[in-house]
Design an enzyme around this catalytic site. Structure first.
Site, mmCIF file in Angstrom:
data_model
loop_
_atom_site.group_PDB
_atom_site.id
_atom_site.type_symbol
_atom_site.label_atom_id
_atom_site.label_comp_id
_atom_site.label_asym_id
_atom_site.label_seq_id
_atom_site.Cartn_x
_atom_site.Cartn_y
_atom_site.Cartn_z
ATOM 1 N N ASP A 164 0.120 23.906 1.090
ATOM 2 C CA ASP A 164 1.474 24.484 1.062
ATOM 3 C C ASP A 164 1.645 25.171 2.509
ATOM 4 O OD1 ASP A 164 -0.447 26.650 1.086
ATOM 5 O OD2 ASP A 164 0.466 27.624 -0.719
ATOM 6 N N ASP A 202 -1.571 21.221 -3.484
ATOM 7 C CA ASP A 202 -1.518 22.786 -3.759
ATOM 8 C C ASP A 202 -0.521 23.018 -4.835
ATOM 9 O OD1 ASP A 202 -3.389 24.437 -2.058
ATOM 10 O OD2 ASP A 202 -1.755 24.422 -0.717
ATOM 11 N N LYS A 248 -4.954 22.328 -6.155
ATOM 12 C CA LYS A 248 -5.721 23.580 -5.728
ATOM 13 C C LYS A 248 -4.981 24.999 -5.956
ATOM 14 C CE LYS A 248 -6.136 24.436 -1.100
ATOM 15 N NZ LYS A 248 -5.208 25.723 -1.102
ATOM 16 N N GLU A 277 -5.068 29.353 -5.290
ATOM 17 C CA GLU A 277 -5.839 30.519 -4.715
ATOM 18 C C GLU A 277 -5.965 31.610 -5.652
ATOM 19 O OE1 GLU A 277 -2.945 31.684 -1.440
ATOM 20 O OE2 GLU A 277 -2.886 29.558 -0.936
ATOM 21 N N GLU A 301 -11.826 30.295 2.836
ATOM 22 C CA GLU A 301 -11.002 30.260 4.399
ATOM 23 C C GLU A 301 -11.216 31.664 4.826
ATOM 24 O OE1 GLU A 301 -7.018 29.236 3.882
ATOM 25 O OE2 GLU A 301 -6.276 30.005 6.058
#
Ligand code: KIV
Length: 270
Positions: free
Chosen positions: A51, A90, A118, A120, A187
């Protein structure tokens, strides 16, 4: 340097084998077919339709405006360029807010050609991960600086510097792996912490600003080529076009630097 056999397409179970064998995973983001074909030909193992496209392709200040429709579109064009690399896409902002929403979005992404989605965070996302994995949707978790939480964080900052935050990150990493995630992006995490997490979890970790101790590395395409995206360049970004001389040369230089452990060095780590 030992790599996945050139002709063999990557599969989700092969990621665990790579970690077991100590083979570094090379990942880049891609948003279109031409770059996808170059990456595939140059031996990139994993391609991410991130994204981040909101910031580097669409010109937004964050990833929040990115829609499922946009990721589906870019997934479809990237998928047509890949024969060997594993395609991860994402789940954009709040498309994973509930398990049912995440399932709907993931089905669209897999039908467009993604092989893994994926998402978050941990917390309530652990149930979402479990729900998807039970339905045969491979999941990559993403911890540390999770850009979809930029408003909560108040900016893009290194995460896990204080002892309590580091402990929480270690617990979250274990929890996403136990929930069924088969890959973990870390990250903007201090190198030592990322290396510790990598040693502790059974699944491969992919670092971006997380030091050399991860099982693999990912960079945003534009950052790897040194392109000006209008955003501040974080410390971990390296321009491989300068040394590679061409796009294919830059990709090969990046892949070689990741596989040999030369990138990231201390200059590009926290
Ligand atoms: O969206 C993206 O490109 C990402 C990478 C930075 C890991 O999530």
């Amino acid at each position: 340097m030992s790599t996945h056999a050139d002709s063999k397409p990557w599969t989700v179970p092969a990621l665990a084998e790579a970690k077991r064998d100590g083979r570094k995973l090379v990942m880049l983001t891609a948003y279109d077919n031409s770059f996808a074909r170059v990456f595939d030909a140059c031996g990139v193992d994993l391609v991410l339709v991130g994204d981040s496209l909101g910031m580097v392709v669409q010109g937004h200040d964050s990833t929040l405006p990115v829609t499922v429709d946009a990721i589906v579109y870019h997934t479809r064009v990237v998928a047509r360029g890949l024969q060997r690399a594993l395609l991860v896409s994402d789940l954009p902002f709040q498309s994973d807010a509930t398990a049912e929403r995440a399932l709907d979005a993931s089905v669209r992404l897999l039908q467009a050609g993604a092989e893994m989605v994926k998402l978050e965070g941990a917390g309530h996302k652990l149930d979402v991960i479990g729900f998807l994995v039970e339905r045969d949707i491979p999941v990559c978790a993403h911890l540390g600086l999770t850009p979809q939480s930029v408003l909560k964080f108040g900016g893009y900052r290194v995460q896990g510097r204080e002892a309590a935050a580091a402990e929480q990150l270690r617990r979250d990493a274990q929890a996403v792996a136990e929930a069924g995630a088969q890959l973990l992006v870390l990250e903007c995490v201090p190198s030592e912490l990322a290396a510790q997490i990598t040693a502790e979890v059974a699944i491969p970790t992919i670092g971006i600003g997380a030091g050399p101790g991860c099982d693999g590395q990912v960079l945003v395409l534009h950052d790897m080529l040194g392109l000006d995206t209008g955003h501040r360049k974080p410390k971990f970004v390296k321009d491989f076009l300068a040394e590679g001389g061409s796009v294919a040369g830059a990709v090969r230089a990046y892949a070689e630097a990741v596989r040999s452990g030369v990138f990231p060095d201390t200059e590009h780590s926290y």
